[in-house]
Design a protein around this motif. Structure first.
Motif, PDB file in Angstrom:
ATOM      1  N   ASP A  77      39.446  44.450  35.674  1.00  0.00           N
ATOM      2  CA  ASP A  77      39.082  43.592  36.807  1.00  0.00           C
ATOM      3  C   ASP A  77      39.493  44.222  38.129  1.00  0.00           C
ATOM      4  O   ASP A  77      38.730  44.208  39.102  1.00  0.00           O
ATOM      5  CB  ASP A  77      39.713  42.207  36.667  1.00  0.00           C
ATOM      6  N   GLU A  78      40.692  44.775  38.181  1.00  0.00           N
ATOM      7  CA  GLU A  78      41.194  45.383  39.421  1.00  0.00           C
ATOM      8  C   GLU A  78      40.371  46.612  39.804  1.00  0.00           C
ATOM      9  O   GLU A  78      40.027  46.804  40.975  1.00  0.00           O
ATOM     10  CB  GLU A  78      42.669  45.756  39.285  1.00  0.00           C
ATOM     11  N   VAL A  79      40.050  47.449  38.837  1.00  0.00           N
ATOM     12  CA  VAL A  79      39.243  48.640  39.125  1.00  0.00           C
ATOM     13  C   VAL A  79      37.863  48.231  39.634  1.00  0.00           C
ATOM     14  O   VAL A  79      37.373  48.774  40.630  1.00  0.00           O
ATOM     15  CB  VAL A  79      39.149  49.561  37.891  1.00  0.00           C
ATOM     16  N   ILE A  80      37.250  47.264  38.981  1.00  0.00           N
ATOM     17  CA  ILE A  80      35.928  46.801  39.422  1.00  0.00           C
ATOM     18  C   ILE A  80      36.005  46.221  40.828  1.00  0.00           C
ATOM     19  O   ILE A  80      35.148  46.502  41.670  1.00  0.00           O
ATOM     20  CB  ILE A  80      35.344  45.795  38.415  1.00  0.00           C
ATOM     21  N   ASP A  81      37.025  45.422  41.107  1.00  0.00           N
ATOM     22  CA  ASP A  81      37.187  44.862  42.456  1.00  0.00           C
ATOM     23  C   ASP A  81      37.340  45.962  43.499  1.00  0.00           C
ATOM     24  O   ASP A  81      36.728  45.905  44.574  1.00  0.00           O
ATOM     25  CB  ASP A  81      38.404  43.929  42.515  1.00  0.00           C
ATOM     26  N   ARG A  82      38.134  46.968  43.192  1.00  0.00           N
ATOM     27  CA  ARG A  82      38.343  48.057  44.150  1.00  0.00           C
ATOM     28  C   ARG A  82      37.070  48.881  44.345  1.00  0.00           C
ATOM     29  O   ARG A  82      36.774  49.313  45.459  1.00  0.00           O
ATOM     30  CB  ARG A  82      39.494  48.956  43.693  1.00  0.00           C
ATOM     31  N   LEU A  83      36.345  49.113  43.280  1.00  0.00           N
ATOM     32  CA  LEU A  83      35.081  49.841  43.414  1.00  0.00           C
ATOM     33  C   LEU A  83      34.079  49.052  44.240  1.00  0.00           C
ATOM     34  O   LEU A  83      33.336  49.617  45.043  1.00  0.00           O
ATOM     35  CB  LEU A  83      34.505  50.165  42.033  1.00  0.00           C
ATOM     36  N   TYR A  84      34.070  47.746  44.079  1.00  0.00           N
ATOM     37  CA  TYR A  84      33.184  46.888  44.867  1.00  0.00           C
ATOM     38  C   TYR A  84      33.530  47.000  46.355  1.00  0.00           C
ATOM     39  O   TYR A  84      32.643  47.165  47.193  1.00  0.00           O
ATOM     40  CB  TYR A  84      33.308  45.441  44.385  1.00  0.00           C
ATOM     41  N   VAL A  85      34.804  46.925  46.676  1.00  0.00           N
ATOM     42  CA  VAL A  85      35.251  47.049  48.070  1.00  0.00           C
ATOM     43  C   VAL A  85      34.902  48.433  48.609  1.00  0.00           C
ATOM     44  O   VAL A  85      34.391  48.567  49.729  1.00  0.00           O
ATOM     45  CB  VAL A  85      36.771  46.769  48.186  1.00  0.00           C
ATOM     46  N   LEU A  86      35.167  49.460  47.830  1.00  0.00           N
ATOM     47  CA  LEU A  86      34.859  50.824  48.256  1.00  0.00           C
ATOM     48  C   LEU A  86      33.365  50.997  48.501  1.00  0.00           C
ATOM     49  O   LEU A  86      32.949  51.606  49.491  1.00  0.00           O
ATOM     50  CB  LEU A  86      35.346  51.813  47.200  1.00  0.00           C
ATOM     51  N   ASN A  87      32.553  50.448  47.629  1.00  0.00           N
ATOM     52  CA  ASN A  87      31.110  50.534  47.797  1.00  0.00           C
ATOM     53  C   ASN A  87      30.669  49.834  49.078  1.00  0.00           C
ATOM     54  O   ASN A  87      29.830  50.363  49.826  1.00  0.00           O
ATOM     55  CB  ASN A  87      30.396  49.921  46.585  1.00  0.00           C
ATOM     56  N   ALA A  88      31.215  48.670  49.355  1.00  0.00           N
ATOM     57  CA  ALA A  88      30.869  47.946  50.583  1.00  0.00           C
ATOM     58  C   ALA A  88      31.290  48.736  51.820  1.00  0.00           C
ATOM     59  O   ALA A  88      30.544  48.812  52.807  1.00  0.00           O
ATOM     60  CB  ALA A  88      31.518  46.560  50.575  1.00  0.00           C
TER      61      ALA A  88
END
Length: 129
Positions: A80-91
């Motif tokens: 969950d944390e990795v996915i959240d961070r990747l989402y933020v990075l992508n944005a």
């Protein structure tokens, strides 16, 4: 990555099995073969290297094959944390690309009405003039 690739290839040849059976063995908490344990360790090392490349040194890599409720919870929290961070990075990257004018779709070139293809004197190829 190369160490994992090589070890996985050796394991597959030695056990005469493909990727599906190999990964089923890796994910089987009842499989305690030393070769499987080594592949799990190498997978965790790759995860660590990727996290470090992103600068996410604060994240702890959970066991590849969780065996207890606590390990399963840690694994889920990690994902969950990795996915959240990747989402933020992508944005963040999308905003930066927009700021720089990158990634915009170009409008297709308009076709000129009334212009005809005209033969050149170079072997009959045509071009628009």
């Amino acid at each position: 990555g190369q160490a994992f690739y090589d070890a996985r290839a050796r394991f597959m040849v030695e056990t005469d099995q493909g990727l599906t059976k190999t990964y089923n063995a890796l994910k089987d908490p009842n499989n305690h073969e030393s070769e499987v344990a080594e592949l799990r360790r190498l997978t965790e090392a790759m995860d660590r290297a990727v996290l470090d490349a992103y600068g996410w040194t604060d994240l702890e890599v959970p066991p590849y094959c969780p065996t207890t409720p606590a390990e399963r919870a840690a694994h889920k929290a990690f994902e969950d944390e990795v996915i959240d961070r990747l989402y933020v990075l992508n944005a963040e990257r999308a905003r930066e690309e927009e700021r720089l004018g990158l990634g915009k779709k170009k409008k297709p070139a308009k076709k000129s009405a009334g212009k005809k293809a005209k033969s050149d004197d170079d072997g009959g190829q045509t071009s628009l003039l």
